[in-house]
Design a protein around this motif. Structure first.
Motif, PDB file in Angstrom:
ATOM      1  N   PHE A 192       0.853  -1.194   0.000  1.00 40.46           N
ATOM      2  CA  PHE A 192       0.000   0.000   0.000  1.00 40.46           C
ATOM      3  C   PHE A 192       0.885   1.239   0.000  1.00 40.46           C
ATOM      4  O   PHE A 192       1.707   1.446   0.891  1.00 40.46           O
ATOM      5  N   TYR A 193       0.694   2.069  -1.033  1.00 40.29           N
ATOM      6  CA  TYR A 193       1.445   3.311  -1.149  1.00 40.29           C
ATOM      7  C   TYR A 193       0.600   4.302  -1.942  1.00 40.29           C
ATOM      8  O   TYR A 193      -0.544   4.001  -2.320  1.00 40.29           O
ATOM      9  N   SER A 194       1.143   5.460  -2.204  1.00 40.54           N
ATOM     10  CA  SER A 194       0.362   6.542  -2.806  1.00 40.54           C
ATOM     11  C   SER A 194       0.058   6.341  -4.284  1.00 40.54           C
ATOM     12  O   SER A 194      -0.817   7.027  -4.834  1.00 40.54           O
ATOM     13  N   ASP A 195       0.734   5.415  -4.968  1.00 41.52           N
ATOM     14  CA  ASP A 195       0.549   5.269  -6.409  1.00 41.52           C
ATOM     15  C   ASP A 195      -0.877   4.900  -6.779  1.00 41.52           C
ATOM     16  O   ASP A 195      -1.492   5.531  -7.647  1.00 41.52           O
ATOM     17  N   LEU A 196      -1.423   3.877  -6.158  1.00 43.11           N
ATOM     18  CA  LEU A 196      -2.776   3.430  -6.492  1.00 43.11           C
ATOM     19  C   LEU A 196      -3.838   4.461  -6.099  1.00 43.11           C
ATOM     20  O   LEU A 196      -4.732   4.745  -6.902  1.00 43.11           O
ATOM     21  N   PRO A 197      -3.812   5.047  -4.886  1.00 43.51           N
ATOM     22  CA  PRO A 197      -4.776   6.102  -4.580  1.00 43.51           C
ATOM     23  C   PRO A 197      -4.735   7.252  -5.582  1.00 43.51           C
ATOM     24  O   PRO A 197      -5.779   7.824  -5.909  1.00 43.51           O
ATOM     25  N   THR A 198      -3.544   7.583  -6.075  1.00 44.05           N
ATOM     26  CA  THR A 198      -3.436   8.650  -7.068  1.00 44.05           C
ATOM     27  C   THR A 198      -4.142   8.266  -8.367  1.00 44.05           C
ATOM     28  O   THR A 198      -4.829   9.085  -8.980  1.00 44.05           O
ATOM     29  N   MET A 199      -3.983   7.012  -8.792  1.00 44.45           N
ATOM     30  CA  MET A 199      -4.676   6.550  -9.991  1.00 44.45           C
ATOM     31  C   MET A 199      -6.181   6.580  -9.790  1.00 44.45           C
ATOM     32  O   MET A 199      -6.934   6.957 -10.703  1.00 44.45           O
ATOM     33  N   LEU A 200      -6.647   6.208  -8.604  1.00 42.87           N
ATOM     34  CA  LEU A 200      -8.076   6.247  -8.314  1.00 42.87           C
ATOM     35  C   LEU A 200      -8.583   7.686  -8.325  1.00 42.87           C
ATOM     36  O   LEU A 200      -9.660   7.968  -8.870  1.00 42.87           O
ATOM     37  N   VAL A 201      -7.809   8.594  -7.743  1.00 45.93           N
ATOM     38  CA  VAL A 201      -8.187  10.013  -7.735  1.00 45.93           C
ATOM     39  C   VAL A 201      -8.290  10.550  -9.163  1.00 45.93           C
ATOM     40  O   VAL A 201      -9.241  11.260  -9.510  1.00 45.93           O
ATOM     41  N   LEU A 202      -7.308  10.232  -9.998  1.00 46.61           N
ATOM     42  CA  LEU A 202      -7.344  10.679 -11.393  1.00 46.61           C
ATOM     43  C   LEU A 202      -8.592  10.174 -12.105  1.00 46.61           C
ATOM     44  O   LEU A 202      -9.241  10.913 -12.864  1.00 46.61           O
ATOM     45  N   LEU A 203      -8.934   8.930 -11.865  1.00 44.25           N
ATOM     46  CA  LEU A 203     -10.122   8.350 -12.497  1.00 44.25           C
ATOM     47  C   LEU A 203     -11.381   9.050 -12.014  1.00 44.25           C
ATOM     48  O   LEU A 203     -12.294   9.341 -12.811  1.00 44.25           O
ATOM     49  N   ILE A 204     -11.455   9.352 -10.716  1.00 42.63           N
ATOM     50  CA  ILE A 204     -12.621  10.059 -10.168  1.00 42.63           C
ATOM     51  C   ILE A 204     -12.726  11.455 -10.764  1.00 42.63           C
ATOM     52  O   ILE A 204     -13.825  11.928 -11.093  1.00 42.63           O
ATOM     53  N   ILE A 205     -11.594  12.130 -10.921  1.00 43.21           N
ATOM     54  CA  ILE A 205     -11.603  13.474 -11.509  1.00 43.21           C
ATOM     55  C   ILE A 205     -12.140  13.426 -12.934  1.00 43.21           C
ATOM     56  O   ILE A 205     -13.006  14.223 -13.319  1.00 43.21           O
ATOM     57  N   ILE A 206     -11.638  12.492 -13.726  1.00 45.68           N
ATOM     58  CA  ILE A 206     -12.096  12.370 -15.109  1.00 45.68           C
ATOM     59  C   ILE A 206     -13.582  12.016 -15.154  1.00 45.68           C
ATOM     60  O   ILE A 206     -14.345  12.567 -15.955  1.00 45.68           O
ATOM     61  N   ARG A 207     -13.996  11.115 -14.279  1.00 49.57           N
ATOM     62  CA  ARG A 207     -15.412  10.719 -14.240  1.00 49.57           C
ATOM     63  C   ARG A 207     -16.315  11.885 -13.847  1.00 49.57           C
ATOM     64  O   ARG A 207     -17.444  11.992 -14.313  1.00 49.57           O
ATOM     65  N   SER A 208     -15.808  12.752 -12.971  1.00 53.68           N
ATOM     66  CA  SER A 208     -16.614  13.909 -12.555  1.00 53.68           C
ATOM     67  C   SER A 208     -16.914  14.835 -13.726  1.00 53.68           C
ATOM     68  O   SER A 208     -17.943  15.514 -13.746  1.00 53.68           O
ATOM     69  N   LEU A 209     -16.012  14.862 -14.710  1.00 49.08           N
ATOM     70  CA  LEU A 209     -16.203  15.710 -15.887  1.00 49.08           C
ATOM     71  C   LEU A 209     -17.037  15.040 -16.964  1.00 49.08           C
ATOM     72  O   LEU A 209     -17.449  15.692 -17.926  1.00 49.08           O
ATOM     73  N   LEU A 210     -17.289  13.738 -16.812  1.00 54.32           N
ATOM     74  CA  LEU A 210     -18.018  12.984 -17.829  1.00 54.32           C
ATOM     75  C   LEU A 210     -19.444  13.502 -17.966  1.00 54.32           C
ATOM     76  O   LEU A 210     -20.202  13.556 -16.997  1.00 54.32           O
ATOM     77  N   ASN A 211     -19.801  13.914 -19.184  1.00 56.62           N
ATOM     78  CA  ASN A 211     -21.149  14.413 -19.484  1.00 56.62           C
ATOM     79  C   ASN A 211     -21.574  15.550 -18.556  1.00 56.62           C
ATOM     80  O   ASN A 211     -22.742  15.663 -18.182  1.00 56.62           O
ATOM     81  N   TRP A 212     -20.609  16.410 -18.199  1.00 55.17           N
ATOM     82  CA  TRP A 212     -20.923  17.512 -17.283  1.00 55.17           C
ATOM     83  C   TRP A 212     -22.032  18.400 -17.833  1.00 55.17           C
ATOM     84  O   TRP A 212     -22.927  18.817 -17.088  1.00 55.17           O
ATOM     85  N   SER A 213     -21.992  18.710 -19.117  1.00 54.43           N
ATOM     86  CA  SER A 213     -22.975  19.622 -19.709  1.00 54.43           C
ATOM     87  C   SER A 213     -24.389  19.060 -19.673  1.00 54.43           C
ATOM     88  O   SER A 213     -25.365  19.805 -19.774  1.00 54.43           O
TER      89      SER A 213
END
Length: 644
Positions: A192-213
């Motif tokens: 367990f280290y910061s690499d995987l949480p960072t990948m999860l955060v990136l995915l959540i950020i991208i998903r938050s923008l999905l179909n925003w309009s």
């Protein structure tokens, strides 16, 4: 329909992935890995139409049962093959264990040097405190957290890929990448280290923008709140998330140039992302206060230290022990900064234009290299099962070919799409794809042109590449011949034969040093970890399970210490005397499988120092350390048993 002309940014990403692909094929297993990629790629090309005809019900049942099987396999791996976590992840875990036990002190200089890991240690300590309330041990808590974060990432990635593509074939391929390759069972599961949480955060950020309009006000409120929290956490865990800001700026300029900015409706989410970055600064300060952490500039490294290492041609732009050692000797952060400002231009001048470009190419190849996923921060299994140790070359070869082939297959599919892609920025999904591509390039540029590199750094772009692959529309499918289904099955079977044949033949050519048993977790002397003072007459002892034959055993003692170290076979009673070599006691002798006891005795008349790793609730080894017969379950000697 407004389109931009030949895509410049996708072309750069294609070039980067080509360099990364070449770098992944340089080992002895490169040729069979490439052959597997070609066979599986052709098989998937022929079999995709059949997969696309799977019903939603079939997909749900198939993927659901597959994820359940993956979870069972993960639990088995963690139970049967726990590894010894070392270097940075262990120091974070050790500090979190200490904070969770209520000891709000920072006893080693590591966190003064690398303050970016303070938030991770504190947040992990909160998780440990929470799980302690329900009676979970620290070991089980960390394993549970690894499974939760890893499997959440996989499930969310699969859901996102389906939302963006609506293609059963791509979803099945993505499931294969995540659940059938070493991705779900090696580094991200066992450390367990910061690499995987960072990948999860990136995915959540991208998903938050999905179909925003197209979101309702309520949906935007929830998505926006999640976006701010995700960015704030991501920025605290990995400051290089800041590459998202220039990526957003570039995409925004492209949209403005095409007069599509208003239509994209990205002003609010971009402001929320900026807010998340802004909040990460006071949030870090709050964590520092809550954790009783106080920075000490006498030990801290300026950011230029990583730039300095990034232009060290002798370490190929990677971590340099010499650079770190020189920095430690300087008296203050200001002195290190002055040295770096003076030395960095000299290194660039020495390299010259050709040398700098060559170094960039080498660094890009390193940052995208995935061959060592099993070795990242893994000091070896605590007591590898005999079936693994006796055929370690085979299993390691299988891991290398499996993840390299899976990675190159995904990259190849993406490169083919990028090659033909002319972004239609009236499509929100393609805006998302362009942002993913641009952010991925930002990460690669950051480590290639500026920072130091390690192979695992490039994994941060993994969710971005999958988003791009799913969001870029596919070209009109061409008709497949009648024999396509048979060819698909034949290619898959041939690929399996190539994999097992190659690792069977070439596995013996892999590095022969195999860790049979180990406990290598330690805060480290370089970070001023305090050794244990052993009084005269004291005896330290620890039992080690050696499940396969070995011919090397070492115990880390301490430089200048005068103690007697012996190894005893508990079945035969045979004793072996270890010889001191610097700070390590070593034995070169053929050892049969069985249980052994390490014994460290102070036979002198004064205290001697011995490096002992001690935690509060985290069990480091299968057997406790005993001091004069008194058991200490959360303490251990530092040892390595190998077949060399």
């Amino acid at each position: 329909m407004k389109k931009i002309k030949p895509a410049f940014l996708p072309a750069i990403l294609i070039l980067c992935l080509l360099i990364g692909s070449i770098g992944n094929l340089t080992s002895v297993l490169g040729v069979p890995a490439l052959l597997v990629v070609v066979l599986l790629g052709a098989g998937l090309y022929f079999g995709a139409p059949r997969l696309d005809h799977l019903s939603t019900r079939q997909l749900r049942w198939g993927i659901g049962l597959g994820l359940l099987a993956m979870l069972i396999a993960q639990v088995v791996v963690l139970h049967v093959m726990p590894n010894t976590v070392y270097h940075d992840p262990y120091r974070v875990l050790s500090q979190a264990d200490q904070l969770a036990a209520g000891h709000m002190t920072w006893d080693i200089t590591y966190f003064w040097r690398y303050a970016n890991n303070v938030p991770l240690a504190y947040l992990l300590s909160l998780w440990l405190r929470l799980t302690q309330l329900v009676g979970l041990s620290t070991n089980l808590s960390v394993q549970l957290l690894s499974i939760l974060v890893l499997d959440s990432f996989i499930a969310l990635a699969l859901h996102t890929i389906w939302q963006l593509s609506q293609r059963a074939s791509l979803l099945v391929v993505a499931f294969g990448f995540f659940a059938l390759s070493p991705f779900a069972y090696t580094y991200y599961l066992q450390v367990f280290y910061s690499d995987l949480p960072t990948m999860l955060v990136l995915l959540i950020i991208i998903r938050s923008l999905l179909n925003w309009s197209q979101k309702t006000s309520r949906q935007r409120w929830f998505a926006g709140s999640g976006l701010v929290v995700a960015v704030m956490l991501g920025a605290m865990l990995k400051p290089n998330l800041v590459v998202l800001l220039p990526a957003l700026l570039i995409v925004g300029l492209i949209l403005a140039r095409q007069h599509l900015w208003r239509q994209a409706k990205l002003t609010l989410p971009i402001l929320l992302i900026v807010l998340g970055f802004g909040l990460s600064l006071p949030a870090t300060k709050v964590i520092d206060v809550a954790a009783n952490y106080q920075p000490r500039t006498a030990f801290s490294f300026p950011a230029t230290n990583w730039i300095l290492m990034g232009y060290n041609q002798h370490s190929n732009g990677g971590y340099s022990g010499k650079d770190v050692g020189r920095a430690i000797k300087l008296p203050s952060q200001a002195a290190r900064q002055r040295y770096n400002f003076k030395t960095i231009p000299k290194r660039i001048k020495t390299l010259g234009v050709v040398g700098v470009i060559r170094l960039w190419v080498v660094k890009l190849g390193i940052v995208l290299n995935v061959q060592g996923i099993q070795r990242w921060y893994n000091g070896g299994f605590r007591a590898a099962p005999s079936w693994y140790s006796n055929h370690a070359g085979f299993y390691q070869g299988l891991t290398v070919i499996g993840y390299v082939a899976a990675t190159l297959l995904m990259w190849g599919a993406l490169m083919l799409k990028l090659l033909r892609w002319r972004p239609d920025l009236t499509d929100p999904h393609q805006i998302l794809a362009l942002l993913a591509v641009t952010t991925a390039l930002g990460y690669l540029a950051f480590h290639t042109l500026l920072w130091e590199v390690e192979p695992r750094y490039g994994q941060a772009i993994l969710p971005l590449l999958w988003v791009a692959l799913a969001a870029i529309p596919r070209q009109a499918s061409q008709s497949r011949p009648r024999w396509a289904n048979q060819a698909s099955l034949l290619n898959g079977a041939t690929a399996l034969l190539v994999v097992f044949g190659a690792v069977g033949v070439l596995g013996a050519q892999l590095p022969q040093k195999q860790v049979i048993a180990a406990q290598r977790s330690q805060p480290s002397v370089q970070y001023h970890a305090k050794p244990k003072t052993v009084t005269p007459g004291t005896v330290l002892a620890e039992v080690v399970d050696v499940n396969a034959p070995a011919n090397y055993f070492s115990v880390q003692i301490h430089a200048g210490s005068q103690v007697q170290v012996t190894l005893t076979n508990l079945a035969t009673g045979q004793h072996y005397r270890l010889t001191m070599a610097g700070s390590v006691a070593r034995l070169h002798h053929q050892l049969a499988a069985g249980q052994y006891r390490i014994t460290v005795q102070n036979l002198t008349t004064r205290g001697q120092q011995v490096d002992v790793t001690h935690t509060y609730h985290y069990q480091l080894a299968a057997h406790p350390l005993t001091v004069n017969g008194q058991s200490q379950p959360t303490a251990s000697l530092i040892y390595t048993c190998m077949q060399r």
